[in-house]
Scaffold this motif. Structure first.
Motif, short mmCIF file in Angstrom:
data_model
loop_
_atom_site.label_atom_id
_atom_site.label_comp_id
_atom_site.label_asym_id
_atom_site.label_seq_id
_atom_site.Cartn_x
_atom_site.Cartn_y
_atom_site.Cartn_z
N ASP A 1 -2.08 4.36 -3.57
CA ASP A 1 -3.37 3.77 -3.25
C ASP A 1 -4.28 4.77 -2.56
N VAL A 2 -3.63 5.77 -1.92
CA VAL A 2 -4.43 6.79 -1.22
C VAL A 2 -3.57 8.05 -1.07
N MET B 1 0.84 -1.21 0.00
CA MET B 1 0.00 0.00 0.00
C MET B 1 0.87 1.25 0.00
N GLN C 1 -8.06 3.52 5.62
CA GLN C 1 -8.28 2.11 5.28
C GLN C 1 -9.62 1.91 4.59
N THR D 1 -7.02 8.21 -7.74
CA THR D 1 -6.51 7.87 -6.41
C THR D 1 -7.45 8.44 -5.34
N VAL E 1 -9.17 2.93 0.98
CA VAL E 1 -8.42 1.93 0.21
C VAL E 1 -9.31 0.73 -0.07
N ARG E 2 -10.05 0.31 0.95
CA ARG E 2 -10.92 -0.86 0.81
C ARG E 2 -11.98 -0.58 -0.26
N ARG E 3 -12.60 0.61 -0.17
CA ARG E 3 -13.65 0.96 -1.10
C ARG E 3 -13.10 0.94 -2.53
N ALA E 4 -11.87 1.52 -2.68
CA ALA E 4 -11.28 1.61 -4.02
C ALA E 4 -10.91 0.24 -4.57
N SER E 5 -10.47 -0.66 -3.69
CA SER E 5 -10.04 -1.97 -4.17
C SER E 5 -11.24 -2.87 -4.44
N GLY E 6 -12.41 -2.48 -3.95
CA GLY E 6 -13.62 -3.22 -4.23
C GLY E 6 -13.60 -4.63 -3.65
N ALA E 7 -12.97 -4.80 -2.45
CA ALA E 7 -12.92 -6.13 -1.82
C ALA E 7 -14.33 -6.59 -1.45
#
Lengths: 455, 225
Positions: free
Chosen positions: B46-47, B1, B113, B73, B116-122
């Motif tokens: 990533d952020v 990250m 966090q 980003t 990042v989570r939202r952007a990675s679409g986990a």
């Protein structure tokens, strides 16, 4: 400055110009009228004298005329006139005239037409008003009068008028200056106040308002009103800065004290403890600062409300839910009810916060076994939201002061709090043009009521 | 990250950078808007954490320029202004979240966090586990050591929040806004009351506590003391 002077000069010149022109026109008219009426009088004199002599000639012939003329000259009651009698062959039968009349060409006078004629002198300084009458026997009778006398009179008049005109011009200019000065006086006052404010930054000066019932008065009044508003805003801002500074001093002192004590102690455990205390204190300061800023914004009118139609019942329920556990922990019964259709135009977040502060306050100061009740209804003043408790109550003397910043009544000293909650309630309610009151709740405790206008 | 910090105040920048490194981020710091933009454009992050008041190009115009070049980003805006208008302006400029100074680092980390989570679409988990504690998001059942815990909705909401950030300290403000949707200080500490109620059901019957108080900061859920 230059502009103001230019305006002043222009105004003064305009005033003087109008005043002088109209005065001169008036003088000229008077002069013309006087000259005309003097001339008319001369003509009347020669006409009536001619009629008189014609009548005498009719009655007694030439000798009667001559004797009348001589009588006239002897008694001298009147100015001497030119008198001539011409025979049918235009030969002069009789002629008399003052010496001064020699300037007139009497021989060339018209003799064939009746009436009055003006004959200019050879040097053009005067005219001879001559009345001519042809008598039935062919004799021509003439009476004349020089304009010398009236010219003298007019000359004197002209001289007086010249002096008067001079005075008029002076008066016009002086009047223009005075009028301009007094007209621009309020402007000058305004300018000097503005200059002073710009130079010193003090807004307590006011413009004197002229009682003239005109645009200047309006301007001065508006200007003072504007200054009043600026002043009020400045005072409010200054006060809130003072208050913020003052209110933050106490927690800052505590913060300092904590750090100093920990340093003096020196042990890591004490340092850890102090750091945690400092963090908590910093958090309280932040909460306090936020609340103070909210209060200041609301009080100075800088707060922008996002007004919508707020349904009261869900709002009341939300606040109840927020304090449900807290009340439960204290064994205080917390109840809320509002008519389902009741709405009020308000900023929902601010209204919720105001209500939350009232409920927080009520729960805090109500002992175990007590009860806090939130109700709402509509009356002719608007929507009333009430928070009633069975707590310790507020002494009558404290009821107004509980809304003051950092004021905490004697009975609430033992409870922890910022002392700003009720100030914020009042500031928010006032920003909504409503009011908030506190009353006795019958058997002990207090009732806080927020009235919010329906419009 | 990888995280980019654009912040001119060295103390804040170092404090945030250190915290993020400890949380496993690779951190780059830019001290003004122009350098920040240059880095954000030339390197992948990533952020980004961007202060509004910056020397040179300000934070909002930086974000605007970034979005103008199609760089998505996620950006967390830092600002000393807390008015709603400023928040709205920040989000309109293309920021993804907004945090007001002063802030607790725990809150900044949680927000970073989340971005990042939202952007990675986990994918969303349906079951959360911390130590011997499990929480089922679908059946809304909570068990510890096979023993079912009977939680009220608000207690469940708080526990879910804590379990989504195991080992992370959550501040009272964060809990307040997450559980009640409140963004202001309600005076009396309603959070403390809720936490002690949850603790009563979660820790009291067992010998090892999960829910810990970090004095002056907030609360944390972690398996070992």
């Amino acid at each position: 400055m230059t502009i103001r002077r230019a305006i002043g000069l222009r105004l003064a010149l305009w005033y003087a110009g109008v005043f002088i022109t109209s005065s001169i026109v008036l003088v000229a008219l008077t002069y013309a009228l006087l000259a005309a009426s003097l001339r008319q009088r001369d003509q009347q004199i020669v006409a009536s004298t001619l009629r008189d002599y014609a009548a005498r000639y009719d009655a007694g012939g030439l000798p009667a005329v001559i004797s009348a003329v001589e009588l006239e000259q002897r008694t001298g009651s009147r100015e001497q006139l030119f008198v001539r009698v011409l025979g049918p062959g235009r030969d002069a039968l009789f002629l008399t005239m003052p010496r001064a009349y020699a300037r007139f060409d009497v021989d060339g006078l018209e003799t064939d037409a009746d009436g009055i004629r003006a004959e200019p002198a050879r040097d053009r300084t005067a005219v001879l008003e001559v009345a001519t009458a042809r008598l039935p026997d062919g004799t021509v009778l003439q009476v004349g009068k020089s304009s010398d006398n009236r010219e003298q009179l007019l000359e004197r008049f002209r001289r007086v008028m010249l002096i008067v005109s001079g005075l008029i011009i002076l008066a016009g200019l002086a009047g223009g200056a005075v009028v301009t000065h007094s007209t621009l006086q309020p402007l000058r006052a305004l300018a000097s106040v503005v200059t002073r404010i710009a130079a010193t930054g003090r807004t307590d000066a006011r413009v004197p308002v002229p009682e003239t019932n005109d645009a200047m008065e309006d301007l001065s009044r508006s200007f003072n009103t504007m200054l009043d508003r600026i002043d009020a805003l400045m005072t409010a801002m200054r006060d809130s800065f003072d208050n913020v500074a003052h209110d933050l001093r106490t927690p800052m002192t505590r913060l300092r004290g904590l750090a100093e004590r920990a340093l003096a102690d020196g042990s890591p455990a004490a340092a850890r403890e102090a750091l945690a205390d400092c963090l908590e204190e910093a958090e309280r300061m932040q909460a306090m600062l936020d609340t103070l800023m909210d209060i200041s914004e609301a009080e100075t009118g800088a707060l922008r409300l996002a007004v919508t139609d707020v349904a009261i019942a869900p709002l009341v329920e939300e606040v109840r839910a927020l304090y449900e556990d807290v009340a439960d922990d204290k064994a205080v019964q917390l109840e809320a009810q509002a008519p389902p259709d009741l709405t009020v135009p308000a900023d929902r977040d601010r209204l919720r916060q105001a209500l939350a502060n009232l409920v927080d306050n009520a729960v805090k100061y109500t002992p175990a076994g007590g009860r806090v009740t939130v109700t709402a209804d509509r009356d002719n003043e608007g929507v009333a939201i009430r928070v009633a408790d069975t707590g310790v109550g507020i002494a009558p003397g404290d009821r107004e002061r509980v809304f003051d910043r950092l004021y905490r009544g004697d009975r609430s000293r033992s409870e922890r709090g910022l002392g700003l909650g009720l100030s914020l309630v009042r500031a928010y309610v006032h920003a909504h043009h409503g009011r908030v009151t506190v009353e006795d709740n019958g058997g002990g405790g207090s009732v806080f009521t927020m009235w919010l206008p329906q419009e | 990250m990888r995280a980019l910090i654009v912040e001119d105040d060295p103390t804040i920048a170092d404090f945030v950078a250190k915290g993020l490194r400890e949380a496993g981020f690779v951190v780059e710091v830019a001290r003004d808007g122009d350098r920040g933009l240059q880095r954000a454009v030339s390197e992948p992050f990533d952020v980004a954490i961007v202060d509004v008041m910056l020397p040179g190009r300000d934070g909002l115009s930086l974000i605007d320029a970034l979005r103008g070049r199609g760089i998505r980003t996620p950006v967390l805006i830092l600002s000393a202004k807390r008015s709603v208008d400023d928040r709205v302006r920040g989000l309109q400029a293309g920021g993804d979240d907004y945090l007001t100074k002063p802030f607790a680092f725990a809150e900044l980390l949680a927000r970073v966090q989340a971005l990042v989570r939202r952007a990675s679409g986990a994918a969303e988990p349906t079951r959360l586990t911390v130590g011997d504690l499990t929480l089922d998001l679908l059946s809304r059942e909570v068990e510890r050591r096979g023993q079912r815990l009977d939680l009220r909705p608000r207690e469940f909401s708080l526990l879910e929040y804590l379990m989504r950030h195991p080992g992370r300290v959550l501040s009272k403000t964060m809990i307040l806004s997450h559980v009640w949707g409140y963004s202001f200080d309600p005076g009396t500490n309603v959070v403390d009351v809720l936490v002690s109620r949850l603790r009563e059901k979660l820790d009291r019957p067992f010998d090892t506590p999960l829910l810990h108080t970090v004095r002056g900061v907030g609360y944390v859920l972690r398996p070992e003391p």
